[in-house]
Design an enzyme around this catalytic site. Structure first.
Site, PDB file in Angstrom:
ATOM      1  N   HIS A 194       0.872  -1.183   0.000  1.00  0.00           N
ATOM      2  CA  HIS A 194       0.000   0.000   0.000  1.00  0.00           C
ATOM      3  C   HIS A 194       0.908   1.231   0.000  1.00  0.00           C
ATOM      4  O   HIS A 194       1.729   1.404   0.902  1.00  0.00           O
ATOM      5  CB  HIS A 194      -0.929  -0.008   1.223  1.00  0.00           C
ATOM      6  CG  HIS A 194      -1.918  -1.131   1.197  1.00  0.00           C
ATOM      7  ND1 HIS A 194      -2.197  -1.926   2.285  1.00  0.00           N
ATOM      8  CD2 HIS A 194      -2.685  -1.599   0.177  1.00  0.00           C
ATOM      9  CE1 HIS A 194      -3.103  -2.827   1.945  1.00  0.00           C
ATOM     10  NE2 HIS A 194      -3.414  -2.657   0.676  1.00  0.00           N
ATOM     11  N   GLU A 235       1.869   3.750   3.075  1.00  0.00           N
ATOM     12  CA  GLU A 235       2.252   3.215   4.392  1.00  0.00           C
ATOM     13  C   GLU A 235       3.746   3.410   4.589  1.00  0.00           C
ATOM     14  O   GLU A 235       4.564   2.507   4.407  1.00  0.00           O
ATOM     15  CB  GLU A 235       1.789   1.756   4.500  1.00  0.00           C
ATOM     16  CG  GLU A 235       0.272   1.707   4.409  1.00  0.00           C
ATOM     17  CD  GLU A 235      -0.324   0.313   4.453  1.00  0.00           C
ATOM     18  OE1 GLU A 235      -1.556   0.207   4.388  1.00  0.00           O
ATOM     19  OE2 GLU A 235       0.441  -0.662   4.539  1.00  0.00           O
ATOM     20  N   GLU A 238       1.309  -5.352  10.879  1.00  0.00           N
ATOM     21  CA  GLU A 238       0.829  -3.969  10.966  1.00  0.00           C
ATOM     22  C   GLU A 238       1.611  -3.276  12.080  1.00  0.00           C
ATOM     23  O   GLU A 238       1.510  -3.661  13.238  1.00  0.00           O
ATOM     24  CB  GLU A 238      -0.678  -3.941  11.278  1.00  0.00           C
ATOM     25  CG  GLU A 238      -1.551  -4.686  10.268  1.00  0.00           C
ATOM     26  CD  GLU A 238      -1.837  -3.872   9.021  1.00  0.00           C
ATOM     27  OE1 GLU A 238      -1.422  -2.693   8.951  1.00  0.00           O
ATOM     28  OE2 GLU A 238      -2.482  -4.428   8.105  1.00  0.00           O
TER      29      GLU A 238
HETATM   30 ZN   LIG Z   1      -1.409  -1.982   4.170  1.00  0.00          ZN
END
Ligand SMILES: [Zn+2]
Length: 352
Positions: free
Chosen positions: A68, A71, A229
C-alpha cells in the site's frame, strides 16, 4: 537518480534504493553488481532488489513494504536497512530480497492507484477486465519474483516473507500481525518468538484462504509469512521511528544471522484472535455505523449497530466480538469489516 548514484560511494544518494525506486517507479532495467564484502546484488525490477551473500545460513528472507503506497513507516524502515546493506554497514548472512510493492502509488501518496494490491495474489490478478491495471500487472510480476527467489534458493532452505504495513486507523493494540490460514498445520513457535522480538504481541489467526501477499507466500511456497501492521499510517516524515526500534533491530539480527533477543515462546504472552465473521459490501448504499476514528480491536456491546448495507443491518451478535479493518471505501463484493474473537490455541503450536 542513476544506477551509478546507487552503486558508488561518492554519490550523496549512495545506497538509497528507495529514492532510486521512486525516480523510476514503473520499470527499470535489470542490473548486477558486487559489494566489497563479496555480496552479489541483483536489481530485478523497480523496487525489487536481491542480496546474495557468498556464504549463507539456512534462510531465504523477503521483506516487503509499500504494497500500500501510503504506508510510509515500513517503507522507511526497509529502505534504511537496505541502504546499510548496500553501503556494506550491514553484512547479510542470508539471501534477502527487498520489495517496494507499489512505487507509483508511493509517489502519489496513495494506498493504491486503481486496485488494492493486497487483494490480487494467488492468481486473483487474473480476475477482472482484460486490460490490466498497474497493480494487477505488479501482483503477477511479484508472484513471479517470489517464485524465482525461492526456487533459486532451493527447497531445503527455510523461507520467510514479512509483509510490513501500517493500518488506516489506530488500534487498541498498536502493532499486530495477521497469520495466514495454514490449512490445519500447527502455528510456529519460532515465528511467534520473532513477532515478539518485533514488539508484536497481538496476532490475528486467519481460518480461510485469502488474496493477500502473505497468504500467497505461505500457501504457494511454504514460507513463514505474515502481514505485520506496525501502527497507524502517516505521511513521510511524520513517523516516530523510535516506535519501530524493536522491529528494526530484529530484522537486522535476522539478516546478519545473530540470535534474537526474546524470551522463549509462551502463549500467555500473546493476544490471539480468530475471525468470527466478515461483513462484505454488497451495495453502493453501504455505511459504517460507528465513529470514523474507531480503533481496530474495539469491542462494542451486543446489539450495537455496525453497518447498514442497502436494506441489511449488521449488529454485534456475541460478546467479545471486536472490530477490525473497517473500511466503507472498498469495491463492491469486498470485505468492509472483520469481526474477531479471542482464541485459545493451546496444543496447536509446533517448535520448528
Ligand atoms: Zn497496508
Amino acid at each position: 537518480m542513476t544506477l551509478d548514484d546507487l552503486m558508488d560511494p561518492p554519490s550523496k544518494h549512495y545506497g538509497d534504493f528507495l529514492k532510486f525506486t521512486l525516480a523510476q517507479p514503473e520499470s527499470v532495467s535489470p542490473a548486477n553488481w558486487q559489494l566489497a564484502n563479496g555480496t552479489a546484488v541483483e536489481l530485478w525490477d523497480t523496487g525489487v532488489l536481491v542480496f546474495n551473500p557468498p556464504v549463507t545460513s539456512g534462510l531465504d528472507l523477503i521483506l516487503s513494504s509499500g504494497i500500500h503506497g501510503n504506508e510510509t513507516a515500513p517503507i522507511g524502515l526497509c529502505a534504511a536497512i537496505c541502504q546499510d546493506m548496500l553501503q556494506g554497514k550491514v553484512v547479510a548472512t542470508q539471501r534477502v530480497m527487498f520489495l517496494f510493492g507499489n512505487p507509483p502509488a508511493m509517489n502519489a501518496g496513495k494506498r493504491e492507484l486503481v486496485d488494492n494490491l493486497n487483494r490480487l495474489f494467488s492468481g486473483h490478478h487474473a480476475k477482472g477486465p482484460d486490460e490490466y491495471s498497474w497493480e494487477r500487472q505488479r501482483a503477477a510480476n511479484l508472484e513471479a519474483y517470489v517464485t524465482r527467489f525461492f526456487q533459486e534458493g532451493g527447497s531445503e532452505k527455510k523461507r520467510a516473507l514479512y509483509d510490513l504495513h501500517t493500518a488506516i486507523r489506530g488500534s487498541k493494540f498498536e502493532k499486530f500481525a495477521v497469520y495466514p490460514f495454514l490449512h490445519g498445520q500447527p502455528w510456529s513457535e519460532t515465528q511467534f518468538e520473532f513477532l515478539a522480538a518485533c514488539d508484536v504481541h497481538t496476532v490475528l489467526l486467519m481460518q480461510t484462504p485469502a488474496s493477500t501477499f502473505s497468504y500467497y507466500a505461505s500457501n504457494s511456497h511454504g514460507a513463514a509469512a505474515f502481514t505485520i501492521e506496525l501502527g497507524k499510517v502517516r505521511p513521510f516524515g511524520e513517523n516516530d521511528m523510535s516506535r519501530f526500534t524493536a522491529c528494526d533491530h530484529s530484522l537486522r539480527r535476522l539478516i546478519t544471522g545473530a540470535s534474537l533477543k526474546v524470551p522463549p515462546f509462551a502463549l500467555a504472552n500473546f493476544n490471539l484472535f480468530a475471525v468470527n465473521r466478515a461483513i462484505n459490501k454488497t451495495t453502493e448504499d453501504f455505511s459504517l455505523s460507528f465513529a470514523a476514528n474507531i480503533e481496530n480491536f474495539t469491542q462494542l456491546p451486543v446489539g450495537s449497530l455496525l453497518a447498514i448495507d442497502g436494506n441489511t443491518e449488521y449488529r454485534v451478535e456475541e460478546g467479545g466480538e471486536a472490530i477490525i479493518f473497517p473500511n466503507a471505501n472498498v469495491a463492491l463484493g469486498q470485505r468492509a469489516m472483520l469481526l474477531v474473537k479471542p482464541i485459545d490455541i493451546s496444543g496447536q503450536t509446533t517448535r520448528d
